[in-house]
Design a protein around this motif. Sequence first.
Motif, PDB file in Angstrom:
ATOM      1  N   MET A   1      -4.972   8.337  -2.914  1.00 30.35           N
ATOM      2  CA  MET A   1      -3.563   8.305  -2.777  1.00 30.35           C
ATOM      3  C   MET A   1      -3.008   9.301  -3.754  1.00 30.35           C
ATOM      4  O   MET A   1      -3.691   9.645  -4.738  1.00 30.35           O
ATOM      5  CB  MET A   1      -3.123   6.851  -3.404  1.00 30.35           C
ATOM      6  CG  MET A   1      -3.464   6.167  -4.571  1.00 30.35           C
ATOM      7  SD  MET A   1      -2.503   4.691  -4.730  1.00 30.35           S
ATOM      8  CE  MET A   1      -0.859   5.031  -4.931  1.00 30.35           C
TER       9      MET A   1
ATOM     10  N   ASP B   1      -6.787   2.492  -2.111  1.00 32.63           N
ATOM     11  CA  ASP B   1      -6.642   3.816  -1.317  1.00 32.63           C
ATOM     12  C   ASP B   1      -7.055   4.741  -2.411  1.00 32.63           C
ATOM     13  O   ASP B   1      -5.961   5.207  -3.088  1.00 32.63           O
ATOM     14  CB  ASP B   1      -4.808   4.044  -0.889  1.00 32.63           C
ATOM     15  CG  ASP B   1      -4.698   2.723   0.177  1.00 32.63           C
ATOM     16  OD1 ASP B   1      -4.986   3.016   1.157  1.00 32.63           O
ATOM     17  OD2 ASP B   1      -3.850   1.726  -0.368  1.00 32.63           O
TER      18      ASP B   1
ATOM     19  N   PHE C   1      -4.502   1.715  -5.474  1.00 36.27           N
ATOM     20  CA  PHE C   1      -5.848   1.953  -6.065  1.00 36.27           C
ATOM     21  C   PHE C   1      -6.339   0.751  -6.329  1.00 36.27           C
ATOM     22  O   PHE C   1      -5.626  -0.120  -7.084  1.00 36.27           O
ATOM     23  CB  PHE C   1      -5.391   2.856  -7.233  1.00 36.27           C
ATOM     24  CG  PHE C   1      -7.088   3.188  -7.905  1.00 36.27           C
ATOM     25  CD1 PHE C   1      -7.499   4.301  -7.133  1.00 36.27           C
ATOM     26  CD2 PHE C   1      -7.389   2.585  -8.782  1.00 36.27           C
ATOM     27  CE1 PHE C   1      -8.782   4.682  -7.869  1.00 36.27           C
ATOM     28  CE2 PHE C   1      -8.786   2.750  -9.107  1.00 36.27           C
ATOM     29  CZ  PHE C   1      -9.436   3.937  -8.834  1.00 36.27           C
TER      30      PHE C   1
ATOM     31  N   ARG D   1       0.927  -1.183  -0.079  1.00 37.84           N
ATOM     32  CA  ARG D   1       0.086  -0.038   0.086  1.00 37.84           C
ATOM     33  C   ARG D   1       0.838   1.282   0.181  1.00 37.84           C
ATOM     34  O   ARG D   1       2.006   1.170   0.392  1.00 37.84           O
ATOM     35  CB  ARG D   1      -0.901   0.062   1.168  1.00 37.84           C
ATOM     36  CG  ARG D   1      -1.891  -1.247   1.436  1.00 37.84           C
ATOM     37  CD  ARG D   1      -2.797  -1.369   0.503  1.00 37.84           C
ATOM     38  NE  ARG D   1      -3.952  -0.359   0.780  1.00 37.84           N
ATOM     39  CZ  ARG D   1      -5.028  -0.519   1.578  1.00 37.84           C
ATOM     40  NH1 ARG D   1      -5.036  -1.920   2.314  1.00 37.84           N
ATOM     41  NH2 ARG D   1      -5.807  -0.055   2.100  1.00 37.84           N
ATOM     42  N   PRO D   2       0.371   2.231  -0.447  1.00 34.18           N
ATOM     43  CA  PRO D   2      -0.891   2.625  -1.081  1.00 34.18           C
ATOM     44  C   PRO D   2      -1.043   1.703  -2.518  1.00 34.18           C
ATOM     45  O   PRO D   2      -0.119   1.812  -2.982  1.00 34.18           O
ATOM     46  CB  PRO D   2      -1.197   4.077  -1.286  1.00 34.18           C
ATOM     47  CG  PRO D   2       0.234   4.589  -1.275  1.00 34.18           C
ATOM     48  CD  PRO D   2       1.044   3.654  -0.416  1.00 34.18           C
TER      49      PRO D   2
END
Length: 484
Positions: A474, A471, A468, A465-466
């Motif tokens: 982000m 998140d 998509f 992470r981050p």
Amino acid sequence: MTPLRIGIAGIAIESSTFSPHRTRLADFTVTRGDALLARYSWMGAPWTTGVEWVPLLHAVSLPGGAVEPEVYDALEAEIVERAKAAGPLDGLFFDIHGAMSVVGRTDAEARLAAVIREAVGPDTLISASMDLHGNVSRELASAVDLITCYRMAPHEDAWESRERAAYNLVERLHDGGRPRKAWVQVPVLLPGEKTSTRVEPAKSLYGRIPAVEALPGVVDAAIWVGYAWADEPRCRAAVVVTGDDEEVITAQARELAEAYWHARDDFAFVAPTGTLDECLATALASDARPFLISDSGDNPTAGGAGDVSWTLSRLLVVEELRLGKASAIYASIVDPEAVAAAFAAGEGAEVMVRAGGRIDAGPSGPVAIAGTVHSLLPGDPVGGDIAVIRTGGLHVILTSRRKPYHVISDFTALGLSPADADLVIVKIGYLEPELYDLAADWLLALTPGGVDQDLLRLGHHGVRRPLFPFDADMADPDLTPELL
């Protein structure tokens, strides 16, 4: 002239870590010797003149759950043993999928590439061919010299991509030497049903690749969507541009990566979606026939167990189907016990069986089916023994081994005509070409299973992470490619 000696090896499977299914040796088709060479139609093409192909071992399986460690270890050991015994190799064609998971391990393809590299030595050029739903970690990209993937989803160019990987390898061995690779991962992880090249934005993104490949100083360009149903740090999109002009390949890799990142909110499902009940209601009310519905959460060609029975449980209580006012085909449920019961009863007999929910119990577990044995097919090469049970207007296909239903002949072999059915419900994601052409209309049902399209409810915790869409807000990532 001394012929080029090029080995061929690989293990190819797409493995969902969210599926309770486990892939065992019996799930693999393993080829060696002449049988391995026979996989590739381009053997003997003019560009292969002066090449001695050295078949090592190739293993391929229908997508499923993670591979049992002892199975992977045995296949790896034999590849390494054969590679060492083969003697000096100028090159190696590495034919993989790229989304294999092994129980208790991560980045299986990077490990396999590394041990093969150790076996063949640093001077052997290795060219990898992959599915665009594979994952390209830095470790994998570093272990090989050339790397490419499919450019179409559905994968109508799968064999063309393999040939490209082998052709590029031969060309580099003749006069090109070892190229450089501009590698960058894109922190986006999406299912294939949102990234089909039939529709935008993937259609245009992948449409840019031939122009990049044609640039001076470029050998190949590739975009990987990644594999959404494994929970490993490597799982994300990636771009690799391979060639000799470092400035060009770096700039092009960055452009493709940035285009992918900026399109992240534009990716959408390849067909209209809904709950299963919504899809069934729409299909029954429609005049379009046949109307196809994807039972997407348990798609065996994405890694589903193939026996989640939740959709079947809903179909059995649909009044129009129960009373025979509408006709439907459901493909399929794997359950060897139910199939054996149908075979014992015989065609035309009335039976009561419980099917599904034995590998992946899901929300339903085994479901009772009372009906007539419509047809029996012994010894299908993929599905084993297969039975069709008719109950009302619903024909349920039961298999003794996991089997996808992508082509019309698989239905007609069972005495079924999907073209004449009102509804055809298939454990699949986006429709493969024959089904796509068959469908008068089509919906993608968001159903439960090991390849659930709702990634946020699956419970990823091992991805980096981050990322998509986990998140969604982000910050823009650094997409500077690394030269390998």
